[in-house]
Write a protein that holds these residues in place. Structure first.
Motif, PDB file in Angstrom:
ATOM      1  N   PHE A   1       3.365   2.301   3.148  1.00  0.00           N
ATOM      2  CA  PHE A   1       4.481   3.231   3.024  1.00  0.00           C
ATOM      3  C   PHE A   1       3.980   4.561   2.473  1.00  0.00           C
ATOM      4  CE2 PHE A   1       7.530   5.331   0.253  1.00  0.00           C
ATOM      5  CZ  PHE A   1       8.597   5.527   1.120  1.00  0.00           C
ATOM      6  N   GLY A   2       4.543   5.651   2.968  1.00  0.00           N
ATOM      7  CA  GLY A   2       4.234   6.969   2.423  1.00  0.00           C
ATOM      8  C   GLY A   2       5.443   7.870   2.504  1.00  0.00           C
TER       9      GLY A   2
ATOM     10  N   LYS B   1       0.666  15.649   3.794  1.00  0.00           N
ATOM     11  CA  LYS B   1      -0.556  16.465   3.858  1.00  0.00           C
ATOM     12  C   LYS B   1      -1.688  15.846   3.045  1.00  0.00           C
ATOM     13  CE  LYS B   1       0.979  21.004   5.153  1.00  0.00           C
ATOM     14  NZ  LYS B   1       0.608  20.957   6.535  1.00  0.00           N
ATOM     15  N   SER B   2      -1.353  15.202   1.946  1.00  0.00           N
ATOM     16  CA  SER B   2      -2.397  14.612   1.107  1.00  0.00           C
ATOM     17  C   SER B   2      -2.861  13.249   1.611  1.00  0.00           C
ATOM     18  CB  SER B   2      -1.912  14.493  -0.344  1.00  0.00           C
ATOM     19  OG  SER B   2      -0.890  13.521  -0.438  1.00  0.00           O
ATOM     20  N   TRP B   3      -2.014  12.524   2.358  1.00  0.00           N
ATOM     21  CA  TRP B   3      -2.422  11.182   2.746  1.00  0.00           C
ATOM     22  C   TRP B   3      -2.707  10.977   4.220  1.00  0.00           C
ATOM     23  CZ3 TRP B   3       1.015   9.368   6.219  1.00  0.00           C
ATOM     24  CH2 TRP B   3       2.378   9.557   6.036  1.00  0.00           C
ATOM     25  N   GLN B   4      -2.458  11.974   5.060  1.00  0.00           N
ATOM     26  CA  GLN B   4      -2.634  11.745   6.493  1.00  0.00           C
ATOM     27  C   GLN B   4      -4.079  11.401   6.859  1.00  0.00           C
ATOM     28  OE1 GLN B   4      -1.156  15.157   8.534  1.00  0.00           O
ATOM     29  NE2 GLN B   4      -2.673  16.542   7.688  1.00  0.00           N
ATOM     30  N   ASN B   5      -5.075  12.025   6.207  1.00  0.00           N
ATOM     31  CA  ASN B   5      -6.474  11.692   6.499  1.00  0.00           C
ATOM     32  C   ASN B   5      -6.815  10.279   6.028  1.00  0.00           C
ATOM     33  OD1 ASN B   5      -6.957  14.157   7.697  1.00  0.00           O
ATOM     34  ND2 ASN B   5      -7.667  15.103   5.795  1.00  0.00           N
ATOM     35  N   LYS B   6      -6.244   9.880   4.892  1.00  0.00           N
ATOM     36  CA  LYS B   6      -6.468   8.514   4.402  1.00  0.00           C
ATOM     37  C   LYS B   6      -5.907   7.498   5.387  1.00  0.00           C
ATOM     38  CE  LYS B   6      -5.312   9.782  -0.257  1.00  0.00           C
ATOM     39  NZ  LYS B   6      -4.524   9.382  -1.411  1.00  0.00           N
TER      40      LYS B   6
ATOM     41  N   VAL C   1       0.860  -1.185   0.000  1.00  0.00           N
ATOM     42  CA  VAL C   1       0.000   0.000   0.000  1.00  0.00           C
ATOM     43  C   VAL C   1       0.898   1.237   0.000  1.00  0.00           C
ATOM     44  CG1 VAL C   1      -1.708   1.347   1.272  1.00  0.00           C
ATOM     45  CG2 VAL C   1      -1.890  -1.143   1.226  1.00  0.00           C
ATOM     46  N   ARG C   2       0.708   2.072  -1.007  1.00  0.00           N
ATOM     47  CA  ARG C   2       1.394   3.372  -1.084  1.00  0.00           C
ATOM     48  C   ARG C   2       0.378   4.450  -0.743  1.00  0.00           C
ATOM     49  NH1 ARG C   2       5.723   4.108  -4.834  1.00  0.00           N
ATOM     50  NH2 ARG C   2       5.448   6.300  -4.331  1.00  0.00           N
ATOM     51  N   LEU C   3       0.647   5.229   0.279  1.00  0.00           N
ATOM     52  CA  LEU C   3      -0.319   6.217   0.751  1.00  0.00           C
ATOM     53  C   LEU C   3      -0.580   7.338  -0.246  1.00  0.00           C
ATOM     54  CD1 LEU C   3       0.742   6.395   4.477  1.00  0.00           C
ATOM     55  CD2 LEU C   3      -1.376   5.453   3.559  1.00  0.00           C
ATOM     56  N   GLU C   4       0.326   7.572  -1.182  1.00  0.00           N
ATOM     57  CA  GLU C   4       0.110   8.637  -2.159  1.00  0.00           C
ATOM     58  C   GLU C   4      -0.909   8.241  -3.226  1.00  0.00           C
ATOM     59  OE1 GLU C   4       4.259   9.071  -0.551  1.00  0.00           O
ATOM     60  OE2 GLU C   4       3.260   7.423  -1.527  1.00  0.00           O
ATOM     61  N   TRP C   5      -1.260   6.984  -3.297  1.00  0.00           N
ATOM     62  CA  TRP C   5      -2.189   6.483  -4.308  1.00  0.00           C
ATOM     63  C   TRP C   5      -3.542   6.186  -3.673  1.00  0.00           C
ATOM     64  CZ3 TRP C   5       1.609   2.299  -6.538  1.00  0.00           C
ATOM     65  CH2 TRP C   5       2.670   2.951  -7.164  1.00  0.00           C
ATOM     66  N   PRO C   6      -4.594   6.012  -4.480  1.00  0.00           N
ATOM     67  CA  PRO C   6      -5.914   5.693  -3.903  1.00  0.00           C
ATOM     68  C   PRO C   6      -5.848   4.401  -3.061  1.00  0.00           C
ATOM     69  CG  PRO C   6      -6.114   6.295  -6.212  1.00  0.00           C
ATOM     70  CD  PRO C   6      -4.651   6.168  -5.928  1.00  0.00           C
ATOM     71  N   ILE C   7      -6.118   4.544  -1.784  1.00  0.00           N
ATOM     72  CA  ILE C   7      -5.926   3.437  -0.852  1.00  0.00           C
ATOM     73  C   ILE C   7      -6.952   2.322  -1.024  1.00  0.00           C
ATOM     74  CG2 ILE C   7      -5.981   2.818   1.599  1.00  0.00           C
ATOM     75  CD1 ILE C   7      -4.566   5.420   2.169  1.00  0.00           C
ATOM     76  N   ILE C   8      -8.203   2.665  -1.216  1.00  0.00           N
ATOM     77  CA  ILE C   8      -9.253   1.633  -1.275  1.00  0.00           C
ATOM     78  C   ILE C   8      -8.973   0.626  -2.374  1.00  0.00           C
ATOM     79  CG2 ILE C   8     -11.707   1.218  -1.743  1.00  0.00           C
ATOM     80  CD1 ILE C   8     -12.259   3.824  -0.212  1.00  0.00           C
ATOM     81  N   LEU C   9      -8.590   1.100  -3.550  1.00  0.00           N
ATOM     82  CA  LEU C   9      -8.289   0.171  -4.646  1.00  0.00           C
ATOM     83  C   LEU C   9      -7.123  -0.744  -4.294  1.00  0.00           C
ATOM     84  CD1 LEU C   9      -8.640   2.574  -7.697  1.00  0.00           C
ATOM     85  CD2 LEU C   9     -10.268   0.841  -6.929  1.00  0.00           C
TER      86      LEU C   9
END
Length: 139
Positions: free
Chosen positions: A109-110, A116-121, A88-96
């Motif tokens: 990994f992120g 800033k873009s992935w912390q909420n995910k 799982v890469r946090l910069e990419w869409p996580i659900i998929l």
């Protein structure tokens, strides 16, 4: 706990960064490090190398067969280092990415530049794992 690691092997020796580095895992840029750099990382306390998330590339000093084993979510131990697949890469869409996981382990990994873009995910992912009673393990 957020772990901070060096993205380049040479940064493990930077005295200015030393107080901030707390990870025993490393994911070096483009999955590149030669044997000497890997040995230096091991001596500096790195025990796990996070490997490529896809099956198209070879990570670090792994052979094609060793990379295939890592891709099957088997840990490969080589020269005192454990190699583990990132899935799982946090910069990419996580659900998929999570939907595609067929193994029992999720290695997330992120990059710091994307925080800033992935912390909420990441928070949503952790809450979901907790509601499903999935154990979170640190290496």
């Amino acid at each position: 706990m957020i772990k901070i690691g060096a993205h380049l092997p040479c940064l493990l020796f930077d005295e200015n960064l030393k107080p901030m580095l707390n990870a025993k895992e490393a994911r070096f840029h483009c999955y590149m490090a030669n044997r000497a750099e890997i040995e230096s990382a091991r001596v500096k306390g790195i025990s796990h190398l996070l490997c490529c998330h896809d099956s198209k590339r070879t990570s670090y000093d792994l052979s094609k067969e060793e990379q295939n084993n890592v891709n099957m979510m088997e840990e490969v131990c080589k020269n005192g280092m454990l190699y583990v697949k990132t899935n799982v890469r946090l910069e990419w869409p996580i659900i998929l990415q999570v939907i595609r996981i067929r193994q029992t382990r999720m290695v997330v990994f992120g990059h710091e530049w994307g925080m800033k873009s992935w912390q909420n995910k990441l928070v949503k992912l952790l809450k979901t794992l907790k509601t499903k009673d999935i154990q979170i393990i640190n290496f």
